[in-house]
Design an enzyme around this catalytic site. Sequence first.
Site, PDB file in Angstrom:
ATOM      1  N   PHE A 279     -18.992  -1.613   7.614  1.00 47.79           N
ATOM      2  CA  PHE A 279     -18.284  -1.393   6.344  1.00 47.79           C
ATOM      3  C   PHE A 279     -17.655  -2.724   5.910  1.00 47.79           C
ATOM      4  CE2 PHE A 279     -14.177  -0.759   3.961  1.00 47.79           C
ATOM      5  CZ  PHE A 279     -14.768  -0.042   3.131  1.00 47.79           C
ATOM      6  N   ASP A 366     -39.022  24.467   0.971  1.00 49.50           N
ATOM      7  CA  ASP A 366     -39.643  23.389   0.910  1.00 49.50           C
ATOM      8  C   ASP A 366     -41.224  23.693   0.619  1.00 49.50           C
ATOM      9  OD1 ASP A 366     -40.603  20.944   1.491  1.00 49.50           O
ATOM     10  OD2 ASP A 366     -39.887  20.547   3.347  1.00 49.50           O
ATOM     11  N   LYS A 475     -31.006  24.757  -2.966  1.00 48.31           N
ATOM     12  CA  LYS A 475     -30.862  24.468  -1.597  1.00 48.31           C
ATOM     13  C   LYS A 475     -31.008  22.952  -1.461  1.00 48.31           C
ATOM     14  CE  LYS A 475     -32.307  25.477   3.205  1.00 48.31           C
ATOM     15  NZ  LYS A 475     -33.173  26.153   3.951  1.00 48.31           N
ATOM     16  N   ASP A 477     -31.028  19.721   0.765  1.00 48.14           N
ATOM     17  CA  ASP A 477     -31.205  19.461   1.997  1.00 48.14           C
ATOM     18  C   ASP A 477     -31.073  17.986   1.968  1.00 48.14           C
ATOM     19  OD1 ASP A 477     -32.100  19.846   4.698  1.00 48.14           O
ATOM     20  OD2 ASP A 477     -33.958  20.972   4.294  1.00 48.14           O
ATOM     21  N   GLY A 527     -30.776  19.612   7.310  1.00 47.54           N
ATOM     22  CA  GLY A 527     -31.451  20.201   8.815  1.00 47.54           C
ATOM     23  C   GLY A 527     -30.651  21.092   9.401  1.00 47.54           C
ATOM     24  N   GLY A 528     -30.340  22.125   8.668  1.00 45.95           N
ATOM     25  CA  GLY A 528     -29.074  22.806   9.167  1.00 45.95           C
ATOM     26  C   GLY A 528     -27.536  22.316   8.552  1.00 45.95           C
ATOM     27  N   ASP A 533     -19.277  19.741   5.616  1.00 45.56           N
ATOM     28  CA  ASP A 533     -17.921  18.956   5.780  1.00 45.56           C
ATOM     29  C   ASP A 533     -17.254  19.238   4.267  1.00 45.56           C
ATOM     30  OD1 ASP A 533     -18.554  16.781   3.602  1.00 45.56           O
ATOM     31  OD2 ASP A 533     -19.951  16.493   4.997  1.00 45.56           O
ATOM     32  N   GLU A 613     -37.575  49.179  10.826  1.00 44.48           N
ATOM     33  CA  GLU A 613     -36.693  48.012  10.549  1.00 44.48           C
ATOM     34  C   GLU A 613     -36.261  47.955   8.974  1.00 44.48           C
ATOM     35  OE1 GLU A 613     -38.196  44.648  13.995  1.00 44.48           O
ATOM     36  OE2 GLU A 613     -39.511  45.389  11.963  1.00 44.48           O
TER      37      GLU A 613
HETATM   38  C1  DGJ Z   1     -34.534  21.783   7.011  1.00 41.25           C
HETATM   39  C2  DGJ Z   1     -33.652  23.017   6.645  1.00 41.25           C
HETATM   40  O1  DGJ Z   1     -32.457  23.307   7.317  1.00 41.25           O
HETATM   41  C3  DGJ Z   1     -34.492  24.183   6.679  1.00 41.25           C
HETATM   42  O2  DGJ Z   1     -33.924  25.605   6.503  1.00 41.25           O
HETATM   43  C4  DGJ Z   1     -35.629  23.950   5.830  1.00 41.25           C
HETATM   44  O3  DGJ Z   1     -35.298  23.974   4.485  1.00 41.25           O
HETATM   45  C5  DGJ Z   1     -36.456  22.721   6.260  1.00 41.25           C
HETATM   46  N1  DGJ Z   1     -35.459  21.502   6.133  1.00 41.25           N
HETATM   47  C6  DGJ Z   1     -37.543  22.526   4.971  1.00 41.25           C
HETATM   48  O4  DGJ Z   1     -38.152  21.182   5.184  1.00 41.25           O
END
Ligand code: DGJ
Length: 728
Positions: A279, A366, A475, A477, A527-528, A533, A613
């Site tokens: 930085f 995706d 969503k 990502d 990626g989850g 944050d 189920e």
């Molecule tokens: C990472 C995300 O966390 C997943 O739930 C999914 O959306 C994939 N990417 C799709 O590429």
Amino acid sequence: MSIQHNDQTHVFSLTTAHTLYQMKADANGVLLHLYYGRKTDGEMSYLIRMTDRGFSGNPYEMRGSRGYSLDTLPQEYSGSGVGDFRLPSVQTVSENGSRSVDLRFVDFAIRKGRPALRGLPFAREAEDTETLTVTLRDSVIGLDVQLNYRVFPGEDVIVRSARIINTGKQPLRLEKAASACVDFLYGDFDVLHFHGRHCMERVPERLRLPRGIASFGSRRGMSSHHSNPFVILCDRHATENAGDCYGCMLMYSGNHLEEMEVDQAGSTRLVSGIHPDGFSWTLAPGEAFQTPEVLLSYSADGLNGLSRHYHDMIRRRVIAPRWQEDRRPVLINSWEAAYFDFDAEKILRFGRAAKDMGIEMLVLDDGWFGKRNDDNSGLGDWVVNESKLGCSMKELSDRIHEMGLQFGLWFEPEMVSEDSDLYRAHPDWALADPDRKAMLARNQWVLDMSRQDVVDYLFDAMCAVLDHAKIEYVKWDFNRSVANCYSHALPADRQGEVAHRFMLGTYQLLERLLARYPDLIIEGCSGGGGRFDAGMLYYCPQIWCSDDTDAIERLEIQRGTSYGYPVSAMGSHVSASPNHQTGRAVPLDTRGIVAQSGTFGYELNPGKLSDAEKEEIKKQIADYRRFAALIAHGDYYRLTELNDGRDAEAWMFAARDGSEALVNLVLTHVRANGPFPFVKLQGLIPDAAYRLEGTDRTYTGAALMYGGFSFPLKSGDYAAYQLHFTRI
Ligand code: DGJ
């Protein structure tokens, strides 16, 4: 009045419901930190003792007083190179090469409202929020530092940030700009930090602070799976329910550093802010740099007490007001149901089955745009792939809405594939060093969000999709760490600004989209949980907690996340069994109970469910609806101590008025002839009577909290219990 200044002593007292934060500008203009902790009366400067410590020198004007040293005094914002050899808060390089910064008090102002943070997320003020701005100055290099303290009495939180201004006549290069520094003169602390990896985020680790420096942070261009921008300093004997705990949470989604130094006398300095590695920021005369905010809190009631402060703060002052009260829709997400293999008919089949079970929204993940049948191409081309879908996005969305479901769509705005029309048209829009091929991760590159033309392109491209079809949810990502952080739009000597400008570009894009679509839910994701944050939570009321959807792994991930963040922000879904990440089989009711402690949804192919189920899922959703308000707004307690070696994980929600409570326990290890699972409840009214749902039994709050509750034995892997108590 939560902020007071004493004209005679120059003591500043910042008071919240249960805490006092005190500082003082001394006769030399050094802004001394006096105290932070449980509310006390009066001036706490008696805590400061001075002695002549060898090798801790004296400012020139104090040469007669050898006990007076910047190296031993507790300070509000440490300078550098002038005799405080502990962690600096700010570092600069002047035109003449000097690296010294010596900050002294100039003046202060107390006002309602907040300082302008220009493009950064911030804590939203309440009626009673006051701001203290203290200006410190180094008149030799021409530098002002305005320290902002915003006091949130009801949440027991103090929000700090710094604005750093070049008041000189020459350019000044900033190399470190911390958001806050807190000096604890006394105390023997453990630190709790939250490390992890993809598919196992925010794992709490509790360590005794060593002498010297301990630090945690991220240089990945994102707050990261690997080290969350949140640390807790707690008394060595603190437990979940008792003991002194201090939290420090940076409201920022990029590179960050949390440093702790225990010095020669056993005092502890905590410094938090943007990571200084890589930085630098050039300030022309008159220019200013604004740091992100840091949320500080103290609780005498252990880790649970501190967590409740942060939960309240985030639910009331970080999450957008639009989403503070409304229950979020129960959704089904297509990712683990279909991955890249779908067309509109398949998605509609998911929708019909989902609607029958009571699900409220369908999210297409995706693969719906550009050329995208795997993760090697297409990012950046936010144009609907109608030949893959077999229809337009509007037709698909209309048919989903006709079923009575809402509709959501996945984007990964800040990325570009090498194999994309966007990259072919604008190779210079990807971050990459000159003459070097940038690192690939998931076969993709990172767009240069520091460029306005990139942000404008993304805004237009996303609006085109969002305007065309009815879409209630996005969503968002972010699937790789940032490397080769070089912008082709900035000169060589400003490349140290790219990582922070990147975050400003991302925040700007989020801000503009939400201004245009105020009812849009944007669920953060990386990626989850790689960008879980407070910065992202300002824009996104919920964040996908982890790509690991195994309910037993989620117990750890969601517990770790709960130290700083409320469950109402944690994206959590019931997925298929055996689980796709671990291969573990977990009963459906256990998966439901774990996912319920989050924003709740499903991540599976409903076509593969048996009738039994499906019936169970209907009941799960009905239960979730009954408990959703208690889960989202109630007080959350971890009922098991961290790493206590027991074979169960338990947690509960208690209504703040004591009217009801929901207790959850999952067996993580079943044993033959084992002990009865047992917990002591929290947050009930001792002399009130509570009835256990489904039984005629009543218990007093005192019995449940002091005597506890034991559960019957169950056999089989990963059994769960859920108890609902109602006050009668
Ligand atoms: C990472 C995300 O966390 C997943 O739930 C999914 O959306 C994939 N990417 C799709 O590429």
